[in-house]
Structures are given as C-alpha cells and as structure tokens.
Design an enzyme around this catalytic site. Structure first.
Site, PDB file in Angstrom:
ATOM      1  N   GLY A  29       0.836  -1.195   0.000  1.00 47.61           N
ATOM      2  CA  GLY A  29       0.000   0.000   0.000  1.00 47.61           C
ATOM      3  C   GLY A  29       0.868   1.241   0.000  1.00 47.61           C
ATOM      4  O   GLY A  29       2.075   1.167  -0.270  1.00 47.61           O
ATOM      5  N   ASN A  30       0.287   2.386   0.273  1.00 48.39           N
ATOM      6  CA  ASN A  30       1.078   3.612   0.388  1.00 48.39           C
ATOM      7  C   ASN A  30       0.390   4.551   1.377  1.00 48.39           C
ATOM      8  O   ASN A  30      -0.679   4.249   1.889  1.00 48.39           O
ATOM      9  CB  ASN A  30       1.296   4.262  -0.984  1.00 48.39           C
ATOM     10  CG  ASN A  30       0.006   4.712  -1.615  1.00 48.39           C
ATOM     11  OD1 ASN A  30      -0.660   5.619  -1.132  1.00 48.39           O
ATOM     12  ND2 ASN A  30      -0.390   4.048  -2.708  1.00 48.39           N
ATOM     13  N   ARG A  31       1.022   5.690   1.642  1.00 48.45           N
ATOM     14  CA  ARG A  31       0.584   6.565   2.740  1.00 48.45           C
ATOM     15  C   ARG A  31      -0.544   7.529   2.373  1.00 48.45           C
ATOM     16  O   ARG A  31      -0.886   8.399   3.171  1.00 48.45           O
ATOM     17  CB  ARG A  31       1.765   7.403   3.233  1.00 48.45           C
ATOM     18  CG  ARG A  31       2.836   6.576   3.913  1.00 48.45           C
ATOM     19  CD  ARG A  31       4.024   7.474   4.209  1.00 48.45           C
ATOM     20  NE  ARG A  31       5.124   6.730   4.778  1.00 48.45           N
ATOM     21  CZ  ARG A  31       5.289   6.527   6.082  1.00 48.45           C
ATOM     22  NH1 ARG A  31       4.419   7.019   6.948  1.00 48.45           N
ATOM     23  NH2 ARG A  31       6.316   5.842   6.514  1.00 48.45           N
ATOM     24  N   SER A  32      -1.114   7.423   1.189  1.00 43.90           N
ATOM     25  CA  SER A  32      -2.179   8.360   0.818  1.00 43.90           C
ATOM     26  C   SER A  32      -3.353   8.253   1.786  1.00 43.90           C
ATOM     27  O   SER A  32      -3.840   7.164   2.073  1.00 43.90           O
ATOM     28  CB  SER A  32      -2.663   8.051  -0.601  1.00 43.90           C
ATOM     29  OG  SER A  32      -3.831   8.785  -0.871  1.00 43.90           O
ATOM     30  N   ALA A  95      -3.410   7.801  -5.262  1.00 43.14           N
ATOM     31  CA  ALA A  95      -2.013   7.354  -5.330  1.00 43.14           C
ATOM     32  C   ALA A  95      -2.053   5.877  -5.748  1.00 43.14           C
ATOM     33  O   ALA A  95      -2.056   4.980  -4.903  1.00 43.14           O
ATOM     34  CB  ALA A  95      -1.335   7.536  -3.988  1.00 43.14           C
TER      35      ALA A  95
END
Ligand code: CTP
Length: 222
Positions: A29-32, A95
């Site tokens: 995943g990512n921090r968005s 993102a």
C-alpha cells in the site's frame, strides 16, 4: 469556489491509495490518506456537479451529494473508472500503485517458503490516468496529480506531456506538514501554457481553488 458553477457537469474523481494483495493477509500500500481527493469531490458536488468518487481503502466519510464506489486494487480502480465514463472532467488524485504482485498467493505465504529471504515479483499496473486521457470517450478536461520529492516543475511537466493531461497538480512530499496525510498542502498547478501556486492552505480550500481553475478552463472556447 468563486461562484463559477460546475452545475450540470459530470465529474469523476479518484482518491486514496490502492492496496495490491501479496496473499490473503498482506498487501503493498502507500501513505495516501485520500483527503485531497475527497475534498475535491466535496467541492465539485457542492455547487451541483454530478460527482462520482472512486475511492481506495481510506477511513473517510462520503461527502454530501457524492456517489462513492469503493475499490481496493489498481485493477479494480481502472475497471470502475472506465465504466464510469463518459465524464466532463476527470481528476486523478489517487495514489495508484505503479506495481502489483505478479502472482498473488491464494494461501498465506509461510516464512519457511522464503528461507532467509523472499523475492517478490512485481509487474506494472495500467496507468489509469493516461488511459482516461487517451480514451475514445476522453473527458473534456483531464487532471493528474504528481507527488514529487524534488525537481517539481520538470517532473510535473514531463507527466503533463507524457500522459496528455490538461492540468497537473504537483506537490512536494517528504516535506514536514504537507503532502500525504496532512490537512494542509501547497499545490503547483501546471498546464501547457501556465503555472499557478495554490496555498499553503487546508486541502478543502485547495480543492475549491483547483476546481475554480477547472471551471475557468472549461469556459475557454474549444
Ligand atoms: N496514476 C494512475 N494510474 C497508475 C499510476 C498513477 O492513474 N497506475 C495517476 C495518479 O492518480 C496521479 C498520477 O498518475 O494522478 C501520478 O503519476 P505517476 O506517474 O504515478 O507519478 P509517480 O508515481 O510519482 O511516478 P514516477 O515514479 O514517474 O514519479
């Protein structure tokens, strides 16, 4: 918003991260946080745009008047976005993962399968934004986002041209108090013939200012 109305227009917005499954319990995943995209959807729906928000996994309430479709992966986001066309405006604030596991495991990967290390093969995801910009039912205005850690204008202009966008909203990430997760941000909005700086300001305010630019562009003679 400064009185310019998006009333009667159909606005399609993506927001949040995508989660790419490695196995049934793990993902990339990512921090968005999704805050920017949700603020844009709220600011589009408020003055009367028919607004569809395609959201990755986030913990945010649906803004009033917005039709929300939740997705998990980049592939799901792409399918929902394409099914939601045509639209007058597309704003890709999500993102989206650039890579996804080549072969997600159907059962949990046990550590003994990896020994001392594990190599995970990733493949490129489809570029949803570039796909919308090249689509037979291309929206009149296609807006991308760029999160950069340096060379902001050069990187953003490269994306603007390469993905055939009308506008790109770039922000610096890795700067304290802005970007991913924060409530405030600064957006550098580039078009082929212009550049504007919005903020620093709360994302809700930036969303309105960005939609003012969108409304202004839509009023230009074609
Ligand atoms: N985007 C997309 N589909 C992808 C990847 C990105 O639609 N598979 C969109 C995002 O929603 C955003 C923009 O493209 O509007 C971001 O561009 P991208 O090339 O992903 O930026 P970076 O990830 O920062 O790319 P790079 O590694 O080239 O800096």
């Amino acid at each position: 918003m400064s009185g310019r109305s998006l009333d009667g227009l159909r606005v399609l917005v993506t927001a949040g991260p995508t989660f790419e499954d490695i196995d049934p319990v793990r993902f990339i995943g990512n921090r968005s946080s999704g805050k920017m995209g949700f603020a844009i959807a709220a600011a589009a729906a408020a003055p009367g745009a028919a607004t569809v928000l395609v959201a990755g996994p986030v913990a945010l309430d649906t803004p009033p008047g917005v039709e929300r479709v939740d997705v998990r992966s980049a592939a799901q986001m792409q399918a929902v976005v394409e099914a939601a066309l045509p639209a007058d405006v597309y704003i890709g604030a999500a993102a989206v993962a650039d890579f996804t596991p080549a072969r997600p495991a159907t059962a949990k990967i046990k550590k003994r399968a990896g020994g001392d290390g594990l190599v995970l093969e990733l493949v490129r995801t489809a570029d949803i934004l570039a796909g919308v910009a090249a689509h037979a039912r291309r929206p009149r205005l296609v807006v991308g986002f760029a999160a950069e850690t340096g060379d902001l204008e050069a990187n953003a202009r490269d994306k603007l041209a390469r993905k055939r966008l009308d506008l790109i909203a770039a922000n610096l990430v890795g700067v304290a108090g802005s970007g991913f997760g924060a409530d405030d941000n600064t957006l550098h909005v580039f078009s082929a013939d212009g550049a504007r700086v919005l903020g620093p300001a709360p994302k809700t305010e930036l969303a309105g200012a960005l939609l003012d630019i969108v409304a202004e562009r839509l009023q230009r003679p074609r």
